[in-house]
Design an enzyme around this catalytic site. Sequence first.
Site, PDB file in Angstrom:
ATOM      1  N   THR A   1       0.848  -1.202   0.000  1.00 13.84           N
ATOM      2  CA  THR A   1       0.000   0.000   0.000  1.00 13.84           C
ATOM      3  C   THR A   1       0.883   1.252   0.000  1.00 13.84           C
ATOM      4  OG1 THR A   1      -1.720  -1.156   1.231  1.00 13.84           O
ATOM      5  CG2 THR A   1      -1.758   1.242   1.366  1.00 13.84           C
TER       6      THR A   1
ATOM      7  N   SER B   1       2.027   5.375  -1.907  1.00 12.69           N
ATOM      8  CA  SER B   1       2.245   6.101  -3.159  1.00 12.69           C
ATOM      9  C   SER B   1       3.320   5.444  -4.026  1.00 12.69           C
ATOM     10  CB  SER B   1       2.608   7.559  -2.855  1.00 12.69           C
ATOM     11  OG  SER B   1       3.733   7.619  -2.005  1.00 12.69           O
ATOM     12  N   THR B   2       4.306   4.777  -3.414  1.00 17.01           N
ATOM     13  CA  THR B   2       5.321   4.075  -4.203  1.00 17.01           C
ATOM     14  C   THR B   2       4.706   2.833  -4.829  1.00 17.01           C
ATOM     15  OG1 THR B   2       6.848   4.838  -2.499  1.00 17.01           O
ATOM     16  CG2 THR B   2       7.746   3.348  -4.152  1.00 17.01           C
TER      17      THR B   2
ATOM     18  N   ASP C   1       6.189  -4.087  -1.579  1.00 14.14           N
ATOM     19  CA  ASP C   1       5.586  -3.047  -0.732  1.00 14.14           C
ATOM     20  C   ASP C   1       6.604  -1.933  -0.471  1.00 14.14           C
ATOM     21  OD1 ASP C   1       3.823  -1.656   0.843  1.00 14.14           O
ATOM     22  OD2 ASP C   1       3.668  -3.173   2.421  1.00 14.14           O
TER      23      ASP C   1
ATOM     24  N   ALA D   1       7.917   1.412   2.250  1.00 11.19           N
ATOM     25  CA  ALA D   1       8.258   1.527   3.679  1.00 11.19           C
ATOM     26  C   ALA D   1       8.412   2.999   4.031  1.00 11.19           C
ATOM     27  CB  ALA D   1       9.553   0.779   3.981  1.00 11.19           C
ATOM     28  N   ASP D   2       8.312   3.266   5.330  1.00  7.98           N
ATOM     29  CA  ASP D   2       8.532   4.635   5.828  1.00  7.98           C
ATOM     30  C   ASP D   2       9.982   4.848   6.219  1.00  7.98           C
ATOM     31  OD1 ASP D   2       5.724   5.511   5.713  1.00  7.98           O
ATOM     32  OD2 ASP D   2       5.454   3.846   7.108  1.00  7.98           O
TER      33      ASP D   2
ATOM     34  N   LYS E   1       6.922   0.494   8.893  1.00  6.80           N
ATOM     35  CA  LYS E   1       5.832   0.610   7.944  1.00  6.80           C
ATOM     36  C   LYS E   1       4.558   0.987   8.690  1.00  6.80           C
ATOM     37  CE  LYS E   1       5.150  -2.424   4.893  1.00  6.80           C
ATOM     38  NZ  LYS E   1       4.758  -1.252   4.082  1.00  6.80           N
ATOM     39  N   GLY E   2       3.534   1.394   7.911  1.00  6.62           N
ATOM     40  CA  GLY E   2       2.248   1.679   8.525  1.00  6.62           C
ATOM     41  C   GLY E   2       1.868   3.140   8.481  1.00  6.62           C
TER      42      GLY E   2
ATOM     43  N   GLU F   1      -0.349  -5.827   5.661  1.00  6.38           N
ATOM     44  CA  GLU F   1       0.980  -5.862   5.030  1.00  6.38           C
ATOM     45  C   GLU F   1       1.852  -6.919   5.705  1.00  6.38           C
ATOM     46  OE1 GLU F   1       1.199  -1.213   3.546  1.00  6.38           O
ATOM     47  OE2 GLU F   1       2.059  -1.719   5.476  1.00  6.38           O
TER      48      GLU F   1
HETATM   49  C1  5RP Z   1       1.412   1.826   4.353  1.00  3.49           C
HETATM   50  C2  5RP Z   1       2.884   1.689   4.307  1.00  3.49           C
HETATM   51  C3  5RP Z   1       3.592   2.319   3.163  1.00  3.49           C
HETATM   52  O1  5RP Z   1       4.343   1.337   2.518  1.00  3.49           O
HETATM   53  C4  5RP Z   1       4.505   3.404   3.676  1.00  3.49           C
HETATM   54  O2  5RP Z   1       3.727   4.330   4.423  1.00  3.49           O
HETATM   55  C5  5RP Z   1       5.226   4.129   2.536  1.00  3.49           C
HETATM   56  O3  5RP Z   1       4.323   4.868   1.785  1.00  3.49           O
HETATM   57  P1  5RP Z   1       4.753   5.743   0.531  1.00  3.49           P
HETATM   58  O4  5RP Z   1       5.187   4.783  -0.525  1.00  3.49           O
HETATM   59  O5  5RP Z   1       3.488   6.479   0.172  1.00  3.49           O
HETATM   60  O6  5RP Z   1       5.865   6.674   0.946  1.00  3.49           O
HETATM   61  O7  5RP Z   1       3.516   1.091   5.148  1.00  3.49           O
HETATM   62  O8  5RP Z   1       0.882   1.292   5.540  1.00  3.49           O
END
Ligand code: 5RP
Length: 215
Positions: free
Chosen positions: A26, A28-29, A79, A81-82, A92-93, A101
């Site tokens: 989940t 934007s990436t 997936d 990650a933050d 993550k999250g 996830e």
């Molecule tokens: C969602 C996540 C996302 O992978 C994480 O927040 C990264 O998001 P983005 O790709 O938008 O920077 O863990 O629960």
Amino acid sequence: MTEAKRLAGEKAIDYIEDGMIVGVGTGSTVAYFIDALGRNKERIKGAVSSSEQSTARLKALGIEVLDLNATGPLSLYVDGADECDPHKRLIKGGGAALTREKIIAEASAKFVCIVDPAKRVDVLGKFPLPVEVIPMARSLVAREILGMTRAQPVWRENVVTDNGNWILDIHGLAITDPVALETAINQIPGVVSVGLFARRAADVVIVGGEPPIVM
Ligand code: 5RP
């Protein structure tokens, strides 16, 4: 960072094999990965999705979304990650989808994590650590975490997860032993899951750039 996210998402297509069912994260990436998957949809059998948001995007592109109970173990999960440390352990999250996830990551033989360069850190914890909690346990879990870490849990108000639960974000951590912290937080009654992916870290990390770096 948008361009870096796109480059990371598109690079993950290299890991697709014909006839696969792909686990999909989940964010934007991942949205760039899903769009690239749409352009390769004839090659795959379908996807297992980690959120309602990703399910909607997958379906809009004509990709069949399957139930993990019906598919059994998956060979690939992709997936974002933050945060990501040099050992491929993750926070993550940020998008509140951590529990599903984590389930799909656990069910998958290979976890490919796609990030932009800003997500790379030496020590996890600058990004507030998300914890999904059963609503009635919110303040109990917050007190236990404060006592355990001295870091500050903050309720992410107005957010309800796809599972009907709430999120606490723990601010001010410097996580020197991610496996130990993941295990300790998991023990607190009312915790559904914690956004530390250390026990099951990523297998491959793709850092978006020109060219992408594969770790
Ligand atoms: C969602 C996540 C996302 O992978 C994480 O927040 C990264 O998001 P983005 O790709 O938008 O920077 O863990 O629960």
